[in-house]
Design a protein around this motif. Structure first.
Motif, short mmCIF file in Angstrom:
data_model
loop_
_atom_site.label_atom_id
_atom_site.label_comp_id
_atom_site.label_asym_id
_atom_site.label_seq_id
_atom_site.Cartn_x
_atom_site.Cartn_y
_atom_site.Cartn_z
N ALA A 65 -44.53 14.92 -15.94
CA ALA A 65 -44.17 15.98 -15.02
C ALA A 65 -43.08 16.86 -15.62
CB ALA A 65 -43.69 15.39 -13.70
N LEU A 66 -43.11 18.13 -15.25
CA LEU A 66 -42.12 19.08 -15.75
C LEU A 66 -40.86 19.03 -14.90
CD1 LEU A 66 -44.30 22.22 -16.52
CD2 LEU A 66 -43.53 20.45 -18.10
N LEU A 67 -39.72 19.29 -15.55
CA LEU A 67 -38.46 19.45 -14.85
C LEU A 67 -38.30 20.91 -14.45
CD1 LEU A 67 -36.12 17.52 -17.33
CD2 LEU A 67 -37.05 16.64 -15.18
N SER A 68 -37.80 21.14 -13.25
CA SER A 68 -37.45 22.50 -12.82
C SER A 68 -35.94 22.64 -12.98
CB SER A 68 -37.86 22.72 -11.37
OG SER A 68 -39.27 22.71 -11.25
N LEU A 69 -35.52 23.49 -13.91
CA LEU A 69 -34.12 23.65 -14.24
C LEU A 69 -33.62 25.03 -13.84
CD1 LEU A 69 -34.28 22.20 -17.86
CD2 LEU A 69 -33.60 20.97 -15.80
N SER A 70 -32.36 25.11 -13.49
CA SER A 70 -31.74 26.39 -13.17
C SER A 70 -30.55 26.60 -14.09
CB SER A 70 -31.27 26.39 -11.71
OG SER A 70 -30.61 27.60 -11.39
N CYS A 71 -30.45 27.79 -14.65
CA CYS A 71 -29.31 28.11 -15.50
C CYS A 71 -28.09 28.37 -14.62
CB CYS A 71 -29.62 29.34 -16.35
SG CYS A 71 -28.27 29.84 -17.44
N THR B 236 -24.66 29.02 -25.58
CA THR B 236 -24.89 27.74 -24.93
C THR B 236 -25.30 27.98 -23.49
OG1 THR B 236 -23.43 26.41 -26.34
CG2 THR B 236 -23.83 25.60 -24.12
N PHE B 237 -26.42 27.40 -23.09
CA PHE B 237 -26.95 27.53 -21.74
C PHE B 237 -26.75 26.20 -21.02
CE2 PHE B 237 -29.25 30.30 -24.59
CZ PHE B 237 -29.30 31.51 -23.91
N ARG B 238 -26.11 26.28 -19.86
CA ARG B 238 -25.92 25.07 -19.05
C ARG B 238 -26.98 25.06 -17.95
NH1 ARG B 238 -20.33 22.16 -17.74
NH2 ARG B 238 -21.17 20.32 -16.70
N LEU B 239 -27.75 23.96 -17.90
CA LEU B 239 -28.90 23.86 -17.01
C LEU B 239 -28.72 22.71 -16.03
CD1 LEU B 239 -31.67 24.25 -19.75
CD2 LEU B 239 -30.65 26.07 -18.37
N ARG B 240 -29.21 22.93 -14.81
CA ARG B 240 -29.13 21.89 -13.78
C ARG B 240 -30.49 21.69 -13.16
NH1 ARG B 240 -24.26 22.67 -9.85
NH2 ARG B 240 -23.23 21.91 -11.76
N ALA B 241 -30.90 20.44 -13.01
CA ALA B 241 -32.20 20.13 -12.43
C ALA B 241 -32.11 20.10 -10.91
CB ALA B 241 -32.71 18.79 -12.95
N GLY B 242 -33.13 20.68 -10.27
CA GLY B 242 -33.13 20.70 -8.81
C GLY B 242 -33.31 19.33 -8.21
N GLY B 243 -33.92 18.41 -8.93
CA GLY B 243 -34.18 17.08 -8.39
C GLY B 243 -33.07 16.08 -8.62
N GLY B 244 -31.93 16.53 -9.16
CA GLY B 244 -30.82 15.61 -9.42
C GLY B 244 -30.54 15.47 -10.90
N GLU C 275 -27.47 33.22 -15.49
CA GLU C 275 -27.08 32.40 -14.35
C GLU C 275 -27.97 32.69 -13.14
OE1 GLU C 275 -23.07 31.46 -11.69
OE2 GLU C 275 -22.93 32.59 -13.58
N GLY C 276 -28.53 31.62 -12.58
CA GLY C 276 -29.40 31.75 -11.42
C GLY C 276 -30.87 31.77 -11.72
N ARG C 277 -31.24 31.95 -12.99
CA ARG C 277 -32.66 32.01 -13.34
C ARG C 277 -33.17 30.60 -13.66
NH1 ARG C 277 -35.90 36.73 -16.44
NH2 ARG C 277 -37.97 35.82 -16.17
N GLY C 278 -34.42 30.34 -13.27
CA GLY C 278 -35.01 29.03 -13.50
C GLY C 278 -35.90 29.00 -14.72
#
Length: 342
Positions: free
Chosen positions: A9-15, A27-35, A92-95
């Protein structure tokens, strides 16, 4: 019913942040919506980059992470490519989507108390992930850091390395640039045996982790061997410059019959000396690929039927293999085969 396995499965990440490292590196900091997303320092993410002509898959080493976030430190390359798109569009804010972290170029390979991290250009990113980990878990580690850059402005992580030396008493840092500027007092010129041996006098007795362009890594490997280093004490990682050459496997006779290959319902043929990836691309069936050597996992496909000779090189987890997945770049047919893209 055909269900995709959870491990694929793919991860959905947000910058959530972008910072400049050098004039050509961000450097891009990414956060996963699922934790939080777990990773081992040295592993990479395979991003699905939505270029105007269609999405492409590209592997980028994770340079660090905190609080469950992931950081990718990426150099902008040729115009029109994935890295340029990321520099110009991932804000920032783009997935963006990605496959889960993977890769075997980690400190799990470590078998020596004396380490050397040798990098060229953006090859410093896996080393920084490992160094940050060691700074937290083993600050007394005996570690030599050598980095080669084009010019002083392109030296990655220079300020952080200076700070780490204050916290890691056995960390020695050396940097060489091929185009020195006024006021530069470090090493000058391209890497060679004399320069590397001067920077790390006991190189042959250290376990080396090396990342950079293919030619750079080959040169460092030869220098390490010439200094008395054991082959098993030298580890490399690269996700670029794919030539679609898989890890070694049994060579079929030139006149051996081929097999049928079906990709997502389309029937094509495969020659005895071809990988699944080579046969597919030759006949216009696009399978996303990254390193071309079985390391990054970009070309993962699922075997629906048939027998194959598969030789992953760290890019496939045991769980994925058990679920019927293989890497198209390092797999050949041993019978008629049907596959589905992951």
């Amino acid at each position: 019913m055909d269900m995709q396995a959870p491990s694929a499965a793919l991860l959905s990440l947000s910058c959530i942040a972008v910072r400049d490292e050098t004039p050509t590196v961000k450097t891009f900091r990414l956060r996963a919506g699922g934790g939080p997303v777990g990773f081992v320092p040295g592993q990479a993410l395979v991003l699905k980059v939505p270029l105007p002509g269609g999405p492409v898959w590209r592997s980028f080493t994770i340079s660090g992470g905190a609080g469950g976030d992931l950081e990718l430190t990426i150099k902008a390359q040729a115009p029109g490519g994935a890295t340029r798109w990321l520099h110009g569009n991932l804000r920032e804010g783009r997935g963006i989507q990605a496959r889960p972290p993977r890769g075997a170029f980690t400190l799990g390979l470590r078998g020596n108390d004396r380490l050397a991290f040798v990098s060229g250009g953006s090859g410093a990113t896996p080393m920084m992930a490992m160094l940050r980990h060691l700074a937290q878990t083993d600050p007394e580690a005996d570690l030599a850091w050598f980095h080669a850059a084009r010019d002083p402005a392109e030296v990655l992580f220079a300020r952080e390395l200076a700070e780490m030396q204050g916290r890691m008493p056995n960390l020695a840092v050396a940097v060489s640039v091929s185009q020195a500027a006024p006021g530069w007092f470090g090493y000058r010129g391209r890497i060679n045996r004399a320069r590397l041996a001067a920077a790390i006098p006991d190189l042959g007795r250290r376990e080396v982790f090396c990342c950079g362009p293919q030619g750079f890594m080959q040169e460092v490997r030869l220098i390490h061997a010439a200094e008395g280093g054991a082959r098993a004490q030298f580890h490399t990682e690269s996700f670029g410059g794919a030539d679609l050459a898989p890890p070694p496997m049994a060579t079929a006779a030139a006149d051996a019959p081929g097999f049928g290959l079906t990709v997502n319902g389309r029937a094509i043929g495969i020659r005895p000396d071809e990988t699944l990836l080579q046969a597919s691309l030759r006949q216009g069936v696009v399978i996303p690929c990254g390193c071309g050597a079985g390391m990054c996992g970009t070309c993962m496909v699922r075997i629906v039927s048939g027998r194959v000779d598969s030789r992953p090189n760290g890019g496939l987890t045991p769980e994925e293999a058990a679920e019927g997945y293989v890497l198209a770049c390092s797999t050949r047919a041993a019978s008629d085969v049907e596959i589905k893209l992951a």
